[in-house]
Design an enzyme around this catalytic site. Structure first.
Site, PDB file in Angstrom:
ATOM      1  N   CYS A   1      19.109   8.202 -27.388  1.00 11.95           N
ATOM      2  CA  CYS A   1      17.661   8.384 -27.355  1.00 11.95           C
ATOM      3  C   CYS A   1      17.331   9.687 -28.063  1.00 11.95           C
ATOM      4  O   CYS A   1      17.727  10.763 -27.596  1.00 11.95           O
ATOM      5  CB  CYS A   1      17.152   8.405 -25.918  1.00 11.95           C
ATOM      6  SG  CYS A   1      15.375   8.687 -25.773  1.00 11.95           S
TER       7      CYS A   1
ATOM      8  N   CYS B   1       9.781   8.656 -32.127  1.00  4.62           N
ATOM      9  CA  CYS B   1      11.002   7.894 -31.848  1.00  4.62           C
ATOM     10  C   CYS B   1      12.146   8.365 -32.747  1.00  4.62           C
ATOM     11  O   CYS B   1      12.154   8.096 -33.952  1.00  4.62           O
ATOM     12  CB  CYS B   1      10.779   6.388 -32.014  1.00  4.62           C
ATOM     13  SG  CYS B   1      12.164   5.394 -31.393  1.00  4.62           S
TER      14      CYS B   1
END
Length: 333
Positions: free
Chosen positions: A91, A254
């Protein structure tokens, strides 16, 4: 005050997206690698993830990271990524949050102007270079795992029989990438519910018709992210809405999605190495990426991506579970 467990956390946000960094109360999760620990946590500690991510302690777009001793001797810390949707191999925004927390809490030795942290993640080693001034983390540059285009101009049939084209790329997670107008929608937050529904429908169709599987690790599989880029997006500056399973938008640009997007653009011959790429989120925050080199992943041409972003600490907490709490694993509404 009664509690069945006590979990220590430092909360942060990375360009708008939360990361709840769990610094204590978990212990060392069994497993010889961080991916084995990820799978063990999913199988045996999922109730802890749900307690932290779900309401009333979390929310529908909550994300977090569990700090661990590294499984590799050449790393400083290990990380298990947790969020409402499950357990990611990597992530990006979460890693920027982790690196910021490690520096600002003194959990790593801090040097100025740059503190380098090697993180052992389920997707591989990720190097974080934290720009530090006056003891504070000002930005974080991540050197991510190798990223690659898994397929260009793929086709998927949506409910109702409509066929659309998309590119599939991997940047630590798999991403379906396509222009938002291919779904007949505007890049407009007022239409967010329609965009979310369309992205989730495409996501389900991709997994039903041609589920992606990592060529080296079959436990990394499935498309849980749909990157819908806006009209006018280029290989130098792109805006997008990122739809994430089971039904929310990434507030940040992101990180792994930025790496996947750069790999896709490079595979199309549009983004050369060492060329700045600005990736803008649905709320207007930005990561700046660049490709540093090329490599291979199980014979598949790949790139070595990096990107830079910022995180801010928002609080510290001890999360408790009263024995009489009617929601010991939280709830989803």
């Amino acid at each position: 005050m009664r509690s069945k467990l006590v979990l220590h956390a430092v909360d942060s946000h990375t360009e708008g997206m939360p990361t709840r960094v769990i610094t204590g109360g978990i212990g060392t999760v069994p497993g010889a690698t961080m991916n084995e620990r990820r799978l063990y946590f999913r199988a045996h500690r999922d109730h802890v993830k749900r307690l932290l991510m779900n309401e009333p302690r979390g929310h529908s777009a909550m994300s977090g990271a569990v700090l661990q001793p590294p499984a590799r001797s050449d790393c400083d810390w290990g990380v298990i990524y947790i969020e409402v949707s499950g357990y990611l191999p990597m992530c990006g925004h979460g890693t920027i949050g982790v690196a910021t927390v490690l520096v600002e809490t003194g959990m790593v030795e801090v040097t100025e102007p740059v503190t380098t942290i090697r993180l052992d993640t389920p997707a591989g080693v990720v190097v974080a270079e934290v720009a530090v001034a006056d003891g504070a983390a000002r930005s974080v540059t991540l050197h991510n795992v190798p990223s690659f285009a898994a397929g260009l101009d793929r086709e998927v049939t949506l409910p109702g029989g409509r066929t659309v084209r998309y590119d599939l790329a991997y940047g630590g997670n798999f991403y379906a990438i396509l222009p938002i107008d291919a779904l007949g929608l505007p890049f407009d937050r007022a239409r967010k519910d329609d965009i979310l529904a369309a992205g989730l429908a495409l996501m389900r169709a991709v997994d039903e018709q041609d589920e992606p599987v990592h060529p080296q690790d079959p436990s990394i599989r499935g498309c849980h992210h749909v990157h819908l880029y806006a009209p006018g997006a280029t290989a130098r500056h792109s805006r997008h809405a990122m739809v994430i399973h089971p039904g929310w938008f990434d507030r940040s640009p992101c990180g792994t999605g930025t790496c996947a997007r750069m790999a896709q653009l490079h595979a199309r011959g549009e983004l050369p190495l060492r060329t700045e790429f600005v990736n803008e989120s649905f709320i207007g925050t930005r990561f700046t990426g660049r490709l540093l080199g090329t490599t291979e992943v199980a014979g598949v041409p790949a790139v070595l991506p990096s990107f830079t972003g910022r995180a801010w600490i928002t609080g510290t907490a001890q999360y408790l579970l009263d024995p009489d709490d009617p929601f010991p694993e939280g709830f989803v509404l």
